[in-house]
Motif scaffolding. Sequence first.
Motif, short mmCIF file in Angstrom:
data_model
loop_
_atom_site.label_atom_id
_atom_site.label_comp_id
_atom_site.label_asym_id
_atom_site.label_seq_id
_atom_site.Cartn_x
_atom_site.Cartn_y
_atom_site.Cartn_z
N GLY A 49 -2.44 45.95 34.99
CA GLY A 49 -3.92 45.47 35.59
C GLY A 49 -4.50 46.81 35.64
O GLY A 49 -5.89 46.81 35.83
N GLY A 50 -4.19 47.94 35.30
CA GLY A 50 -4.72 49.26 35.25
C GLY A 50 -5.27 49.32 33.82
O GLY A 50 -4.94 48.75 32.95
N LYS A 51 -6.04 50.30 34.00
CA LYS A 51 -6.82 50.74 32.62
C LYS A 51 -5.86 51.15 31.47
O LYS A 51 -6.20 50.40 30.37
N ASP A 52 -4.73 51.64 31.66
CA ASP A 52 -3.88 52.02 30.46
C ASP A 52 -3.46 50.74 29.87
O ASP A 52 -3.24 50.75 28.71
N SER A 53 -2.55 50.22 30.59
CA SER A 53 -2.06 48.88 29.94
C SER A 53 -2.99 47.84 29.38
O SER A 53 -2.73 47.12 28.40
N VAL A 54 -4.26 47.73 30.09
CA VAL A 54 -5.05 46.74 29.35
C VAL A 54 -5.77 47.27 28.27
O VAL A 54 -5.91 46.58 27.15
N ILE A 55 -6.27 48.57 28.09
CA ILE A 55 -6.59 48.89 26.70
C ILE A 55 -5.58 48.89 25.65
O ILE A 55 -5.69 48.68 24.43
N LEU A 56 -4.20 49.03 26.32
CA LEU A 56 -3.06 48.87 25.25
C LEU A 56 -3.08 47.56 24.65
O LEU A 56 -2.93 47.41 23.50
N ALA A 57 -3.25 46.68 25.53
CA ALA A 57 -3.23 45.15 24.91
C ALA A 57 -4.48 45.05 24.14
O ALA A 57 -4.15 44.44 23.04
N VAL A 58 -5.54 45.48 24.39
CA VAL A 58 -6.73 45.40 23.48
C VAL A 58 -6.33 45.86 22.26
O VAL A 58 -6.75 45.38 21.09
N ILE A 59 -6.09 47.32 22.19
CA ILE A 59 -5.86 48.09 20.96
C ILE A 59 -4.87 47.41 19.94
O ILE A 59 -4.78 47.56 18.79
#
Length: 278
Positions: A49-59
């Motif tokens: 739910g944090g910024k790092d794991s979410v951008i990881l999913a997107v990228i």
Amino acid sequence: MTETTDFYKQVEHSISKTYRKRIWNPFIEGVKKYKLINENDKIAVCISGGKDSVILAVILRMLQRYSEIPFNLEYICMDPGYTKENRVKIEENAEKLNIPIKFFSKNIFETVDKTNKNACYLCARMRRGSLYEFAQSLGCNKIALGHHYSDVIETTLLGMLYGGQIQGMLPKLKSTNFKNMQLIRPLYCVHEKDIVAWKNYNNLEFLDCACTVTQKSNTEVSFSKRAEIKQLIKTLKQTNPNVEKLIFNSIHNVNADTLVGYKLFGKRHSFLENFDNQ
């Protein structure tokens, strides 16, 4: 085209265009340099739910679309006992960014709340094991975590200044408890400040610390040891702008000949072992 579709494509476009040099290129560099993804991998992207794991999913989704190496993705999120508000926030962001998350629940916060010490360490260990287990049940051979360049540097300094050891954070490692499973860190070469800039650019809001245990005990995250290390690095950069790069490079250039003692594959060694043979 729906509003959601427009938005998640806009977010992806910001990575490939606006933040290409600062996020996309370092991401690709890390994946290739450390050989993080192989043909026919099935990777569980672990979302907190944090910024790092979410951008990881997107990228990673973007890479899957463009990569010549075929691989599959699952998006998983363990609910360790989030408040209703935090759970809803994760779900809303997932919908907004078109991420099909599979949720599963474990009462980790409740368990950790009963311990008197090392709560964060215990929580991290339990989370990791639960993620491996669920990912394996989905047929995955790897889990991907959102640790980035800044985490690597901070962990190195934490080990030295508070752990009395020289210890890095590997870009990938094999699980000791789950056969044929690996952990990978695709954001290994991406700076946290650039992830923050991307988040702000797209007006995104993510969870910071959703731990109910620290909130209950009134523990201020800002006074954590990692926060102290962040401040230390910020101070050092005032006189040495390259200090982050130097620390990062240092764990790639360890001179074992100068170490008094070291551990290799779990076994301790001393410089005295080979001293008389030199």
